[in-house]
Design an enzyme around this catalytic site. Sequence first.
Site, PDB file in Angstrom:
ATOM      1  N   CYS A 193      15.435   1.621   6.662  1.00  0.00           N
ATOM      2  CA  CYS A 193      16.280   1.687   5.470  1.00  0.00           C
ATOM      3  C   CYS A 193      17.146   0.431   5.354  1.00  0.00           C
ATOM      4  O   CYS A 193      17.177  -0.409   6.244  1.00  0.00           O
ATOM      5  CB  CYS A 193      17.160   2.930   5.526  1.00  0.00           C
ATOM      6  SG  CYS A 193      16.233   4.469   5.579  1.00  0.00           S
ATOM      7  N   ASP A 222      -3.348 -11.362   6.317  1.00  0.00           N
ATOM      8  CA  ASP A 222      -2.294 -10.397   6.037  1.00  0.00           C
ATOM      9  C   ASP A 222      -1.378 -10.340   7.255  1.00  0.00           C
ATOM     10  O   ASP A 222      -1.772 -10.729   8.358  1.00  0.00           O
ATOM     11  CB  ASP A 222      -2.878  -9.018   5.734  1.00  0.00           C
ATOM     12  CG  ASP A 222      -1.933  -8.148   4.917  1.00  0.00           C
ATOM     13  OD1 ASP A 222      -0.794  -8.581   4.673  1.00  0.00           O
ATOM     14  OD2 ASP A 222      -2.336  -7.037   4.516  1.00  0.00           O
TER      15      ASP A 222
END
Length: 367
Positions: A4, A357
Amino acid sequence: MENCGLFAAYSKSEKYNVSGRIVEGLLALQHRGQESAGISVSDGTKITTYKGKGVVNRVFGGGVSKKINGYFGIGHVRYSTKGLSNFTNAQPLTIKYKNEFFSIAHNGQIENGPELKEKYEEQGSIFMTTSDTELFPHLLVNKLKGSPSSWKSEEISKLIAENISPSYSLLFLFKDKIIAFRDSFGYRPLSICETENGIYVASEDSAFKFFPLRNAKIREIKPGELIEIKDGKIKSHVISLNSPNKFCFFEHVYFARPDSNIFGDNVHLMREKLGELCAKENPIDADIVIPVMDSGFSAALGYSKASGIPLEMGLMRNKYVGRTFIDPDLQERKLGVRRKLLPVKEVIDNKRVILIDDSIVRGTTMK
């Protein structure tokens, strides 16, 4: 709440409303969570919390932040690893105890969470969320005496360090102060910035760049360090220096913004270096190097520089589609990837391609 975003703001002038600045800070950290957003602010006497499901602009659209008044406060954007993706789990969590309110925002994942929850439930505690963040207020109200405004910052951090297993970077808001606390291993990043007019705390220092930074003092909060912001002053208290650092390397690989400085290194330069090392360890004869945008770009640039193979944009990214990795729903992740990344046929046709990636987590994007 493993990845978060946290943001706090403290105005050194009591006349300045910080709600808008917290929202701006959360916008800069939107890549860390898209499920919900919220802020809690204090005017020195009372705490006001506003939060909702969705991205920051959706929750705080229409000038909502101007109606939430306080000269210091905390904010949160959520990506859930524990608990359901619903409004109840949105943060900050605001608790009323002994006729006072206090709020908490958490980035991390509590290792001994299930055991602690079972213990508190056996003692008669009732949990209102499915988030492990709720364990922090249960611990404090069970162990500390008096009202929240009487709790000493050092007592709070010592209690958490002794009872809750990392990882956690935390923000607490009380009616008269902000507390920032990072676990002794330093799993999750947390930085502090002091300017002439304000004090800010954020998961990444790139969130400070929106604000006037003349003569700003910016540094990472140390593992095991507590920061108290009260009466316009910063107090530091180190709880523990005995633990070895255990930084989450996925912050460098993927999660953090390229312009952030995490664990002492710039994220873009670290990713570029990883791409260079990849080229040296895996030399391949090809025509072009293509990054998976956006987070694969820095590594692809490093691979291209080290190998001498030109970098080409063979995949175009739809900038209006957010991060699919942090979407909690499998079908939405698959649909999101199809919307987000489209090949450029004219670039890749009849070419030997090296596709770069940053990582493979679920496999959705690579497939």
